[in-house]
Design a protein around this motif. Structure first.
Motif, PDB file in Angstrom:
ATOM      1  N   LEU A  67     -11.455 -23.221   9.350  1.00  0.00           N
ATOM      2  CA  LEU A  67     -11.461 -24.233   8.447  1.00  0.00           C
ATOM      3  C   LEU A  67     -12.324 -24.087   6.846  1.00  0.00           C
ATOM      4  CD1 LEU A  67     -10.738 -27.105  10.710  1.00  0.00           C
ATOM      5  CD2 LEU A  67      -9.083 -26.239   9.163  1.00  0.00           C
ATOM      6  N   ARG A  68     -13.380 -23.733   7.447  1.00  0.00           N
ATOM      7  CA  ARG A  68     -14.597 -23.978   6.288  1.00  0.00           C
ATOM      8  C   ARG A  68     -14.270 -22.900   5.084  1.00  0.00           C
ATOM      9  NH1 ARG A  68     -19.493 -20.864   5.617  1.00  0.00           N
ATOM     10  NH2 ARG A  68     -19.361 -19.710   7.529  1.00  0.00           N
ATOM     11  N   THR A  69     -13.735 -21.932   5.266  1.00  0.00           N
ATOM     12  CA  THR A  69     -13.580 -21.164   4.239  1.00  0.00           C
ATOM     13  C   THR A  69     -12.086 -20.994   3.700  1.00  0.00           C
ATOM     14  OG1 THR A  69     -13.654 -19.049   5.453  1.00  0.00           O
ATOM     15  CG2 THR A  69     -15.593 -19.589   4.621  1.00  0.00           C
ATOM     16  N   GLN A  70     -11.286 -21.584   4.157  1.00  0.00           N
ATOM     17  CA  GLN A  70      -9.599 -21.532   4.094  1.00  0.00           C
ATOM     18  C   GLN A  70      -9.345 -21.803   2.584  1.00  0.00           C
ATOM     19  OE1 GLN A  70      -7.411 -24.842   5.650  1.00  0.00           O
ATOM     20  NE2 GLN A  70      -8.846 -26.429   5.171  1.00  0.00           N
ATOM     21  N   ILE A  71      -8.198 -21.321   2.353  1.00  0.00           N
ATOM     22  CA  ILE A  71      -7.974 -21.313   0.971  1.00  0.00           C
ATOM     23  C   ILE A  71      -6.912 -22.376   0.757  1.00  0.00           C
ATOM     24  CG2 ILE A  71      -6.347 -19.857  -0.920  1.00  0.00           C
ATOM     25  CD1 ILE A  71      -8.847 -18.543   0.047  1.00  0.00           C
ATOM     26  N   ASP A  72      -7.417 -23.303   0.116  1.00  0.00           N
ATOM     27  CA  ASP A  72      -6.569 -24.464  -0.550  1.00  0.00           C
ATOM     28  C   ASP A  72      -6.451 -24.504  -2.291  1.00  0.00           C
ATOM     29  OD1 ASP A  72      -8.949 -25.152  -1.724  1.00  0.00           O
ATOM     30  OD2 ASP A  72      -9.761 -26.566  -0.309  1.00  0.00           O
ATOM     31  N   GLU A  73      -5.670 -25.438  -2.831  1.00  0.00           N
ATOM     32  CA  GLU A  73      -5.423 -25.405  -4.083  1.00  0.00           C
ATOM     33  C   GLU A  73      -6.647 -25.475  -4.960  1.00  0.00           C
ATOM     34  OE1 GLU A  73      -1.928 -27.386  -5.597  1.00  0.00           O
ATOM     35  OE2 GLU A  73      -1.209 -27.687  -3.454  1.00  0.00           O
ATOM     36  N   ASN A  74      -7.921 -25.541  -4.395  1.00  0.00           N
ATOM     37  CA  ASN A  74      -8.911 -25.370  -5.561  1.00  0.00           C
ATOM     38  C   ASN A  74      -9.684 -24.233  -5.546  1.00  0.00           C
ATOM     39  OD1 ASN A  74      -9.109 -28.484  -5.935  1.00  0.00           O
ATOM     40  ND2 ASN A  74      -9.777 -28.790  -3.801  1.00  0.00           N
ATOM     41  N   CYS A  75      -8.986 -23.196  -4.463  1.00  0.00           N
ATOM     42  CA  CYS A  75      -9.663 -21.779  -4.444  1.00  0.00           C
ATOM     43  C   CYS A  75      -9.547 -21.119  -5.998  1.00  0.00           C
ATOM     44  CB  CYS A  75      -9.189 -21.164  -3.351  1.00  0.00           C
ATOM     45  SG  CYS A  75      -9.739 -19.481  -3.572  1.00  0.00           S
ATOM     46  N   GLN A  76     -10.554 -20.847  -6.527  1.00  0.00           N
ATOM     47  CA  GLN A  76     -10.546 -19.957  -7.729  1.00  0.00           C
ATOM     48  C   GLN A  76     -10.874 -18.283  -7.397  1.00  0.00           C
ATOM     49  OE1 GLN A  76     -13.147 -22.419 -10.314  1.00  0.00           O
ATOM     50  NE2 GLN A  76     -11.328 -23.495 -11.123  1.00  0.00           N
ATOM     51  N   THR A  77     -11.898 -18.315  -6.481  1.00  0.00           N
ATOM     52  CA  THR A  77     -12.376 -17.138  -6.230  1.00  0.00           C
ATOM     53  C   THR A  77     -11.988 -16.506  -4.661  1.00  0.00           C
ATOM     54  OG1 THR A  77     -14.371 -17.169  -7.687  1.00  0.00           O
ATOM     55  CG2 THR A  77     -14.499 -15.181  -6.078  1.00  0.00           C
ATOM     56  N   PHE A  78     -11.007 -15.507  -4.709  1.00  0.00           N
ATOM     57  CA  PHE A  78     -10.441 -15.256  -3.525  1.00  0.00           C
ATOM     58  C   PHE A  78     -10.875 -13.732  -3.051  1.00  0.00           C
ATOM     59  CE2 PHE A  78      -6.647 -13.169  -1.681  1.00  0.00           C
ATOM     60  CZ  PHE A  78      -6.414 -13.594  -0.439  1.00  0.00           C
ATOM     61  N   LEU A  79     -11.296 -13.714  -1.567  1.00  0.00           N
ATOM     62  CA  LEU A  79     -11.659 -12.709  -0.909  1.00  0.00           C
ATOM     63  C   LEU A  79     -10.595 -12.521   0.236  1.00  0.00           C
ATOM     64  CD1 LEU A  79     -13.938 -10.543  -0.272  1.00  0.00           C
ATOM     65  CD2 LEU A  79     -14.932 -12.354   1.317  1.00  0.00           C
ATOM     66  N   MET A  80     -10.045 -11.206   0.065  1.00  0.00           N
ATOM     67  CA  MET A  80      -9.274 -10.761   1.077  1.00  0.00           C
ATOM     68  C   MET A  80      -9.771  -9.451   1.560  1.00  0.00           C
ATOM     69  SD  MET A  80      -5.436  -8.826   0.459  1.00  0.00           S
ATOM     70  CE  MET A  80      -4.478 -10.541   0.147  1.00  0.00           C
ATOM     71  N   ILE A  81      -9.772  -9.466   3.066  1.00  0.00           N
ATOM     72  CA  ILE A  81     -10.224  -8.433   3.694  1.00  0.00           C
ATOM     73  C   ILE A  81      -9.098  -7.898   4.652  1.00  0.00           C
ATOM     74  CG2 ILE A  81     -12.085  -7.444   5.403  1.00  0.00           C
ATOM     75  CD1 ILE A  81     -13.909  -9.894   4.346  1.00  0.00           C
ATOM     76  N   ILE A  82      -8.605  -6.728   4.605  1.00  0.00           N
ATOM     77  CA  ILE A  82      -7.508  -5.815   5.425  1.00  0.00           C
ATOM     78  C   ILE A  82      -8.385  -5.353   6.441  1.00  0.00           C
ATOM     79  CG2 ILE A  82      -5.817  -4.619   5.532  1.00  0.00           C
ATOM     80  CD1 ILE A  82      -5.338  -4.978   2.644  1.00  0.00           C
ATOM     81  N   ILE A  83      -7.900  -5.555   7.558  1.00  0.00           N
ATOM     82  CA  ILE A  83      -8.784  -5.178   8.676  1.00  0.00           C
ATOM     83  C   ILE A  83      -8.099  -4.008   9.461  1.00  0.00           C
ATOM     84  CG2 ILE A  83     -10.000  -5.664  10.799  1.00  0.00           C
ATOM     85  CD1 ILE A  83      -9.656  -8.754   9.783  1.00  0.00           C
ATOM     86  N   SER A  84      -8.420  -2.880   9.525  1.00  0.00           N
ATOM     87  CA  SER A  84      -7.817  -1.535  10.028  1.00  0.00           C
ATOM     88  C   SER A  84      -8.705  -0.977  11.085  1.00  0.00           C
ATOM     89  CB  SER A  84      -7.602  -0.480   9.052  1.00  0.00           C
ATOM     90  OG  SER A  84      -7.178   0.799   9.514  1.00  0.00           O
ATOM     91  N   PHE A  85      -8.231  -0.612  12.181  1.00  0.00           N
ATOM     92  CA  PHE A  85      -8.725  -0.182  13.504  1.00  0.00           C
ATOM     93  C   PHE A  85      -8.411   1.545  13.600  1.00  0.00           C
ATOM     94  CE2 PHE A  85      -9.492  -4.297  14.411  1.00  0.00           C
ATOM     95  CZ  PHE A  85     -10.564  -4.309  15.016  1.00  0.00           C
ATOM     96  N   GLN A  86      -7.539   1.997  12.495  1.00  0.00           N
ATOM     97  CA  GLN A  86      -7.134   3.297  12.182  1.00  0.00           C
ATOM     98  C   GLN A  86      -7.503   4.107  11.290  1.00  0.00           C
ATOM     99  OE1 GLN A  86      -2.782   2.351  12.379  1.00  0.00           O
ATOM    100  NE2 GLN A  86      -2.920   2.221  10.135  1.00  0.00           N
ATOM    101  N   ALA A  87      -8.841   3.919  10.783  1.00  0.00           N
ATOM    102  CA  ALA A  87      -9.381   4.387   9.756  1.00  0.00           C
ATOM    103  C   ALA A  87      -8.526   4.064   8.464  1.00  0.00           C
ATOM    104  CB  ALA A  87      -9.525   5.970   9.946  1.00  0.00           C
ATOM    105  N   ASP A  88      -8.527   5.195   7.326  1.00  0.00           N
ATOM    106  CA  ASP A  88      -8.024   4.946   6.206  1.00  0.00           C
ATOM    107  C   ASP A  88      -6.592   4.834   6.222  1.00  0.00           C
ATOM    108  OD1 ASP A  88     -10.638   4.667   5.285  1.00  0.00           O
ATOM    109  OD2 ASP A  88     -10.415   6.608   4.076  1.00  0.00           O
ATOM    110  N   LYS A  89      -5.831   5.205   7.672  1.00  0.00           N
ATOM    111  CA  LYS A  89      -4.473   5.439   7.569  1.00  0.00           C
ATOM    112  C   LYS A  89      -3.662   4.184   6.995  1.00  0.00           C
ATOM    113  CE  LYS A  89      -0.687   6.837  10.537  1.00  0.00           C
ATOM    114  NZ  LYS A  89      -0.470   7.148  12.085  1.00  0.00           N
TER     115      LYS A  89
END
Length: 219
Positions: A170-192
């Motif tokens: 909840l602390r870092t959730q994206i609401d309509e006030n969000c202006q700076t977005f951080l997306m982290i895609i999590i891969s357990f298969q290296a760069d594939k």
């Protein structure tokens, strides 16, 4: 760009772990009809062509479940967010409509099979470290209440744990006030398949969230 590190303990247990990181300025809004047309077409296609039993065979999900087991968490009890989304779609429940930024993140997740964290970067304090959750560590998951993150891969900043491949907080959730977005895609298969997922995310962010000042990297 927010500084992010993978803790050594997690690196040793999951040597194929990689993070696809995207940070940008966004225009967050509730309604985005053009995006939802794409989402609806994708969900119909998934529902028609994927069975519940086939979800585990998606390489990005299969490798992530193996990563959970290696760390010591049961992926059947603590499902990966990508798997949960796909199960909803196959069961005919569709996706939640939240806002354009969260919705496009979910589109990338169901397309790629990667679990993806989405955070309001302005609510993150200090360096982000991806490590392993501890017993009785406090965590309030979005729509889940208090979540047991013991032995769950988690993101932490100076204020504590705020993200995981199962549920963001909840602390870092994206609401309509969000202006700076951080997306982290999590891969357990290296760069594939990771660069392709990042390219899709950046394209959607530009088209449907007016993304600017985009920075990206694979860690």
């Amino acid at each position: 760009m927010t500084k992010i590190e993978i803790e050594e303990e997690l690196k040793q247990i999951c040597p194929s772990l990689r993070l696809g990181i995207i940070q940008c300025r966004v225009n967050t809004k509730e309604e985005c009809p053009d995006l939802w047309q794409i989402i609806n077409e994708k969900t119909v296609n998934i529902q028609q062509n994927l069975a519940i039993s086939g979800i585990v065979d998606i390489p990005s999900i299969n490798s992530s479940k193996k990563g959970y087991r290696a760390v010591g968490k049961d992926p059947s009890r603590y499902r990966l967010s990508a798997e949960s989304l796909l199960r909803r779609i196959v069961n005919g429940k569709g996706l939640y409509k939240i806002n354009n930024v969260v919705d496009l993140l979910n589109l990338v997740s169901i397309t790629s099979g990667f679990s993806i964290g989405g955070y309001n970067a302005d609510k993150i304090e200090g360096v982000v470290r991806f490590g392993i959750g501890k017993t009785d560590e406090a965590y309030e998951g979005i729509g889940r209440g208090s979540l047991n993150i013991d032995k769950l891969p988690v993101f932490r900043d100076d204020l504590g744990a705020f993200g995981s491949p199962t549920s963001d907080s909840l602390r870092t959730q994206i609401d309509e006030n969000c202006q700076t977005f951080l997306m982290i895609i999590i891969s357990f298969q290296a760069d594939k398949a990771l660069p392709e997922a990042m390219d899709l995310a950046i394209d959607l962010l530009k088209k449907h969230a007016e993304a600017e000042k985009i920075h990206s990297a694979i860690l």
